[in-house]
Design an enzyme around this catalytic site. Structure first.
Site, short mmCIF file in Angstrom:
data_model
loop_
_atom_site.label_atom_id
_atom_site.label_comp_id
_atom_site.label_asym_id
_atom_site.label_seq_id
_atom_site.Cartn_x
_atom_site.Cartn_y
_atom_site.Cartn_z
CB SER A 102 -0.95 -0.08 1.20
OG SER A 102 -1.95 0.89 1.10
CG ASP A 156 -7.03 -3.09 -3.94
OD1 ASP A 156 -7.83 -2.16 -3.72
OD2 ASP A 156 -5.80 -3.00 -3.73
CG HIS A 200 -5.70 -2.09 -0.31
ND1 HIS A 200 -5.08 -1.63 -1.46
CD2 HIS A 200 -5.15 -1.39 0.71
CE1 HIS A 200 -4.21 -0.68 -1.13
NE2 HIS A 200 -4.22 -0.53 0.18
#
Ligand SMILES: *[C@@H]1O[C@H](CO)[C@@H](O)[C@H](O)[C@H]1NC(C)=O
Ligand SMILES: *[C@@H]1O[C@H](CO)[C@@H](O)[C@H](O)[C@H]1NC(C)=O
Length: 417
Positions: free
Chosen positions: A203, A360, A394
């Site tokens: 991320s 995602d 994610h």
């Protein structure tokens, strides 16, 4: 002094000669992990200059001795769960933009530091709920295949409130991070038989890792980085982040997000989202990625903030580019993801109607697919692979069992060639 040196020298020499050999016996390429936003653990101490924002915060601050004692500022669940203390945490965690220095800094009277740079302890919160979010499951999986924290496995936490600014703009926090990470990578390599490292990000960590790599000399990258594995970072941000700009979220994280430049980093980038795709729809005006300054003004951000977006954040987003070192991007997909926000009557204080698309769950598939062109199609980029894990979210990319097996295989591939 001289005597200390004489005693010290054989010890150093001993470590230097034996330690690398011993550690490299594992045969593993060292791994350096950069977790997502809010994972880094921060410590703080208050100085005499601290001005508590309320009587409750004054009382809490008075209870803690000033100057000397470092305490856990983030993530301090005890403080966050206490409604009288949580606003004080929000205040102490905020950053301010210092016009004279041209850079962000801690709020007046608060000094912060990373809890532990170099170790995964620097970002694995004591809160077990954060193990999924903050690479805790990945650390466990790496340990199962033989990795050891501090020997073959390292953590590179960063001050998530202060993302890299455009080249030429002061950004002491990121400059310090660059120096620390460069030294860590060199040490990890040296103590593992000179094997180059595998850098793994998740991320927001991807933005830090990519800027770090792209701002490191090419010879250094080639010498020290075996493989860059970037999980759950798109090439152009995500639409959901525009919603955050519009909301008046008064939680500690909401306030920190508003005070700092992290609100800009994930905004949809004009590099990926074109001028014909409305991301926010109102009756009278639509906003595309190119209309971000107008959108900011419409949701009430002052002109000074819009200027910071244009000068510090946007150039970084526009220069998102291939790191040239061998790279694998790992992303989820097939999860409903905010694609368009509809504030029909133009009232940004209300919840929008959300139109979902593929992604995602956080990052839009347009942003994920753009990695294949922005990085993959760059002629300088020799090795590029894109791993897409259908159905993974994610966070699921670094926490779900099936996804972890894929990620571990990608990391381990370097140990068998
Ligand atoms: C958590 O925050 C409170 C209030 O700021 C502080 O008194 C306490 O020492 C902190 N906890 C740790 C472990 O530092
Ligand atoms: C905004 O975008 C929608 C969807 O593309 C379109 O139908 C509408 O006409 C646009 N509105 C304005 C004011 O441009």
């Amino acid at each position: 002094m001289a005597a200390t040196h004489i005693l010290f020298f054989p010890v150093v020499l001993h470590l230097f000669l034996l330690w690398p050999h011993a550690a490299s016996a594992s045969g593993l390429h060292p791994v350096v992990l950069l977790p997502g936003a809010t994972c880094t653990q921060l410590e703080a101490r208050l100085t005499d200059a601290y001005l508590p924002p309320s009587p409750q915060c004054a009382a809490a601050a008075a209870a803690a001795p000033r100057g000397a004692r470092w305490f856990r500022l983030w993530k301090n669940s005890t403080a966050l769960d206490d409604p009288t203390v949580a606003p004080c945490v929000a205040d102490q965690l905020s950053v301010v933009f210092d016009r004279v220095a041209g850079d962000y800094r801690d709020t007046r009277g608060v000094e912060t530091r990373l809890l532990d740079f170099g170790s995964t302890r620097g970002f694995l919160a004591d809160d077990p709920a954060d193990r999924d979010l903050c690479m805790g499951r990945l650390v466990e999986a790496l340990e199962r295949v033989g990795y050891r924290d501090g020997e073959t496995l390292f953590g590179a936490p960063y001050d998530f409130r202060q993302p890299p600014a455009a080249a030429g703009q002061p950004c002491r926090s990121f400059s310090r991070f660059q120096r620390q990470l460069r030294a860590l990578v060199e040490r990890a390599s040296r103590t593992n038989g000179d094997k180059p490292v595998v850098v793994v990000s998740h991320s927001q960590g991807g933005y830090f890792a990519l800027e770090f790599l792209n701002r490191s000399p090419m010879a250094w990258r080639r010498r020290h980085v075996k493989h860059f594995v970037m999980a759950s970072t798109g090439a152009g941000g995500f639409v959901g982040s525009m919603r955050f700009l519009a909301t008046r979220d008064d939680s500690p994280l909401g306030r920190v997000g508003r005070s700092s430049a992290i609100k800009f980093t994930p905004l949809p980038s004009p590099k990926v989202f074109d001028r014909h795709t409305p991301l926010v729809i109102t009756r009278h005006k639509n906003y595309t990625a190119e209309d971000m300054p107008e959108f900011m003004a419409a949701v009430g951000l002052p002109a000074s903030e819009v200027a910071l977006y244009k000068t510090r954040a946007l150039p970084v987003a526009m220069s998102f580019r291939a790191p040239v070192v061998p790279t694998t991007c790992v992303n989820g997909g097939g999860v409903p993801t905010t694609e368009t926000l509809v504030y029909w009557d133009g009232d940004f204080g209300k919840d929008p109607r959300v139109v979902y698309g593929d992604g995602d769950g956080v990052v839009n598939s347009a942003s994920i697919l753009a990695l294949d062109t922005v990085i993959g199609d760059d002629p300088k980029q020799e090795y590029y692979r894109s791993v897409k894990i259908a159905g993974a979210s994610h966070v699921g990319v670094v926490s779900g069992a099936a996804a972890l097996r894929r990620v571990i295989a990608v990391i381990l591939q370097d140990n068998f060639v």
